[in-house]
Enzyme design. Structure first.
Site, PDB file in Angstrom:
ATOM      1  N   LYS A  56      29.843  45.208  37.644  1.00 16.35           N
ATOM      2  CA  LYS A  56      30.818  43.670  38.037  1.00 16.35           C
ATOM      3  C   LYS A  56      29.887  42.551  37.540  1.00 16.35           C
ATOM      4  O   LYS A  56      29.808  41.469  36.719  1.00 16.35           O
ATOM      5  CB  LYS A  56      31.922  43.680  38.848  1.00 16.35           C
ATOM      6  CG  LYS A  56      32.874  41.749  38.509  1.00 16.35           C
ATOM      7  CD  LYS A  56      33.007  42.014  37.179  1.00 16.35           C
ATOM      8  CE  LYS A  56      33.942  40.551  37.655  1.00 16.35           C
ATOM      9  NZ  LYS A  56      34.763  40.858  36.309  1.00 16.35           N
TER      10      LYS A  56
ATOM     11  N   CYS B 148      33.931  33.291  37.826  1.00 17.32           N
ATOM     12  CA  CYS B 148      33.393  34.560  37.770  1.00 17.32           C
ATOM     13  C   CYS B 148      31.884  34.192  37.555  1.00 17.32           C
ATOM     14  O   CYS B 148      31.027  34.527  37.920  1.00 17.32           O
ATOM     15  CB  CYS B 148      33.988  35.533  36.519  1.00 17.32           C
ATOM     16  SG  CYS B 148      35.517  35.916  37.482  1.00 17.32           S
TER      17      CYS B 148
HETATM   18  N1  LIG Z   1      40.838  35.842  37.310  1.00 14.02           N
HETATM   19  C1  LIG Z   1      40.057  36.525  36.990  1.00 14.02           C
HETATM   20  O1  LIG Z   1      39.854  36.794  35.439  1.00 14.02           O
HETATM   21  C2  LIG Z   1      39.389  37.601  37.621  1.00 14.02           C
HETATM   22  C3  LIG Z   1      38.595  38.273  36.903  1.00 14.02           C
HETATM   23  C4  LIG Z   1      37.715  39.162  36.974  1.00 14.02           C
HETATM   24  C5  LIG Z   1      37.626  39.633  38.245  1.00 14.02           C
HETATM   25  N2  LIG Z   1      38.468  38.175  38.987  1.00 14.02           N
HETATM   26  C6  LIG Z   1      37.687  38.258  40.589  1.00 14.02           C
HETATM   27  O2  LIG Z   1      39.616  38.483  41.777  1.00 14.02           O
HETATM   28  C7  LIG Z   1      39.295  38.321  42.780  1.00 14.02           C
HETATM   29  C8  LIG Z   1      41.111  37.688  42.884  1.00 14.02           C
HETATM   30  O3  LIG Z   1      40.473  36.728  41.020  1.00 14.02           O
HETATM   31  P1  LIG Z   1      41.798  35.340  41.197  1.00 14.02           P
HETATM   32  O4  LIG Z   1      41.529  34.790  40.045  1.00 14.02           O
HETATM   33  O5  LIG Z   1      42.748  36.678  41.193  1.00 14.02           O
HETATM   34  O6  LIG Z   1      41.769  34.912  42.824  1.00 14.02           O
HETATM   35  P2  LIG Z   1      43.220  33.634  42.671  1.00 14.02           P
HETATM   36  O7  LIG Z   1      42.894  32.762  43.770  1.00 14.02           O
HETATM   37  O8  LIG Z   1      43.769  33.490  41.576  1.00 14.02           O
HETATM   38  O9  LIG Z   1      44.377  34.626  43.747  1.00 14.02           O
HETATM   39  C9  LIG Z   1      43.869  35.305  44.891  1.00 14.02           C
HETATM   40  C10 LIG Z   1      45.355  34.782  45.621  1.00 14.02           C
HETATM   41  O10 LIG Z   1      44.876  35.729  46.840  1.00 14.02           O
HETATM   42  C11 LIG Z   1      45.596  35.287  48.342  1.00 14.02           C
HETATM   43  N3  LIG Z   1      44.630  35.553  49.214  1.00 14.02           N
HETATM   44  C12 LIG Z   1      43.294  34.760  49.776  1.00 14.02           C
HETATM   45  N4  LIG Z   1      43.627  35.723  51.191  1.00 14.02           N
HETATM   46  C13 LIG Z   1      44.065  36.264  50.880  1.00 14.02           C
HETATM   47  C14 LIG Z   1      44.442  37.753  52.300  1.00 14.02           C
HETATM   48  N5  LIG Z   1      43.675  38.118  52.950  1.00 14.02           N
HETATM   49  N6  LIG Z   1      45.767  38.551  52.106  1.00 14.02           N
HETATM   50  C15 LIG Z   1      46.681  38.154  51.013  1.00 14.02           C
HETATM   51  N7  LIG Z   1      46.395  37.204  50.164  1.00 14.02           N
HETATM   52  C16 LIG Z   1      45.346  35.987  49.616  1.00 14.02           C
HETATM   53  C17 LIG Z   1      45.694  33.806  47.493  1.00 14.02           C
HETATM   54  O11 LIG Z   1      46.812  32.686  48.149  1.00 14.02           O
HETATM   55  C18 LIG Z   1      45.613  33.622  46.100  1.00 14.02           C
HETATM   56  O12 LIG Z   1      46.805  33.560  45.924  1.00 14.02           O
HETATM   57  C19 LIG Z   1      38.062  37.725  42.377  1.00 14.02           C
HETATM   58  O13 LIG Z   1      37.381  38.201  43.701  1.00 14.02           O
HETATM   59  C20 LIG Z   1      37.457  37.127  41.316  1.00 14.02           C
HETATM   60  O14 LIG Z   1      36.027  37.038  41.225  1.00 14.02           O
HETATM   61  C21 LIG Z   1      38.846  37.553  39.217  1.00 14.02           C
END
Ligand SMILES: NC(=O)c1ccc[n+]([C@@H]2O[C@H](COP(=O)([O-])OP(=O)(O)OC[C@H]3O[C@@H](n4cnc5c(N)ncnc54)[C@H](O)[C@@H]3O)[C@@H](O)[C@H]2O)c1
Length: 441
Positions: free
Chosen positions: A215, A269
């Site tokens: 990743k 990212c």
């Molecule tokens: N969005 C993308 O396109 C994408 C793509 C690849 C990887 N990622 C990775 O995926 C992960 C999540 O990204 P995202 O974009 O979905 O983030 P986001 O901020 O949209 O959502 C994350 C959610 O997790 C919740 N949260 C925080 N701490 C928590 C806990 N302890 N228990 C339960 N919920 C909790 C937050 O309130 C939030 O709603 C990150 O590591 C990101 O780098 C994201």
């Protein structure tokens, strides 16, 4: 392995589509988020993020009873962690006098801590959050083992990175190839069985640390290549060249694929993940570090471009179009467009920013207006910061009818190839030298 019930922790851009896709495939899903506003929004059948098709999918999942939204995890067959992994804004590391950013792993830590009391023998835990190398084995496993169970022996533990493209998440979640890295081959197999419920793309098994590296390598590869495109845009400017023409000509080489320059690199990212490699091995990552520096300084380069076009910025009325970190999404995280607006405001410009996907952007200190018309109404200059389709497609005639501004600054090649001059505009483009000698063409 059978998975009748799963718990997805973190209901954001990744967790919510994942939870509802599992639910749509007949699995009992408990979606967990610590943000009570998100929990309440979802329970009302609404959603808090923009992603095509997601509202319908979530609504159906909740209506069917397969998706339940809670703020704490509970016993399940599998747990998926999809919580944020940003970097700290208020603390940095240092190596040889250079500072680097540090991953904020508090959400992963607290998610793992919340799962531990509910962990049973034979369960599977998958970390999906993008994380520094060895997070699964060195951070997550020891926390889960507080339960008294041993990772890889009593329960399965795996890392599976997410590769979806915002705007296409629901399709890519199913169709993309997926890597699943286990702390043991059995854990990788358990992960394989879990995602086989809906993934149609290839699922490739490996070990957890390789999956984490994959990743980070994917996003770092893109960051480094965007950095070189950004440097090319600066060189083109100096040498009287149109970088967009030069890139398109260079890309006719069968083994060259130069990416596009722009106002910088944003999102959670590509602008974040390379730091996870720098942080864990600063002695081995001078190129990755330099690329981050180039991309992080690109908003300043764009600011200089605006200053060259307008002279003094104090009191100048500027319409800034687009605030998201990339086209056709509502995500403003780490957005270089926001930084450009901040730099212009700091220099005394009166900026009215318009973000079509978040009309009331709610960014502290940024003056965002709810309509395109309001942003343009009394502007002297218009700066295009994001290639949103609706902004890119603005024609000279349309723009002329809604703004008195005649100076346009295109930072992202959205407005190239149209007759702006005939319509009375002066168009300044990133990577296109003002001193370009057109007489020889
Ligand atoms: N969005 C993308 O396109 C994408 C793509 C690849 C990887 N990622 C990775 O995926 C992960 C999540 O990204 P995202 O974009 O979905 O983030 P986001 O901020 O949209 O959502 C994350 C959610 O997790 C919740 N949260 C925080 N701490 C928590 C806990 N302890 N228990 C339960 N919920 C909790 C937050 O309130 C939030 O709603 C990150 O590591 C990101 O780098 C994201």
């Amino acid at each position: 392995m059978r998975f009748d019930k799963i718990c997805v922790l973190g209901l954001g851009y990744i967790g919510l589509p994942t939870a509802s896709t599992f639910a749509a495939n007949g699995v009992q899903v408990v979606g967990v988020d610590i943000d009570l506003r998100i929990v309440e929004t979802l329970r009302r059948g609404e959603i808090h993020i923009h992603e095509p098709g997601l509202r319908t999918l979530v609504e159906a999942a909740i209506k069917s009873g397969n998706l339940r939204v809670e703020n704490l995890p509970e016993e399940a067959d599998a747990f998926i962690i999809a919580v944020p992994t940003p970097f700290f804004h208020d603390k940095t590391g240092e190596y040889n006098g250079e500072t680097y950013k540090l991953a904020d792993m508090r959400a992963v830590t607290s998610a793992a801590e919340a799962i531990a009391p509910h962990l049973r023998k034979g369960n599977l835990v998958v970390l999906e959050s993008t994380s520094p190398p060895r997070t699964t084995v060195d951070l997550v496993a020891p926390i889960l083992e507080i339960s008294g169970l041993k990772a890889g022996a009593d329960f399965n533990l795996a890392y599976s990175p997410e590769r979806v493209l915002p705007g296409q998440i629901l399709r890519e979640l199913i169709d993309n190839a997926r890597v699943i890295g286990g702390v043991t081959p059995e854990s990788a197999q358990a992960g394989y069985d879990l995602y086989s419920i809906f993934v149609r793309g290839e699922i490739v098994k490996t070990d957890a640390t390789t999956a984490e590296m994959v990743k980070l390598m994917e996003n770092t590869y893109r960051d480094v290549n965007i950095a070189i495109a950004n440097e090319f845009s600066r060189l083109a400017d100096r040498f009287g060249v149109d970088v967009w023409e030069a890139i398109s000509l260079a890309n006719r080489h069968p083994r060259v694929k130069i990416l596009s320059p722009g106002p910088g690199v944003g999102g959670h990212c590509i602008s974040v993940d390379p730091w996870f490699l720098v942080e864990t091995a600063p002695d081995l990552t001078p190129l990755i570090y330099a690329s981050r520096q180039v991309n992080d300084s690109q908003p300043h380069y764009v600011f200089d471009l605006v200053q060259r076009a307008l002279g003094s910025l104090k009191g100048r009325k500027i319409a800034a179009l687009g605030l998201a970190y990339k086209p056709d999404v509502d995500d403003l995280r780490e957005s270089p467009a926001v930084e450009v607006v901040q730099l212009l405001q700091d220099a005394g410009a009166l900026v009215k920013a318009f973000e079509p996907f978040k009309p009331v952007a709610g960014i502290p200190g940024i003056d965002a207006v709810p309509t395109l018309g309001e942003s343009l109404a009394d502007a002297e200059a218009v700066i295009l910061l994001v290639n949103h389709s609706s902004l890119k497609d603005l024609s000279p005639e349309k723009l002329k009818s809604i703004t008195p501004a005649r100076i346009l600054i295109d930072t992202i090649n959205g407005w190239g190839g149209r007759d702006w001059e005939d319509a009375g505009f002066t168009l300044h483009r990133l990577g296109v030298s003002e001193n370009r000698d057109n007489s020889k063409r």
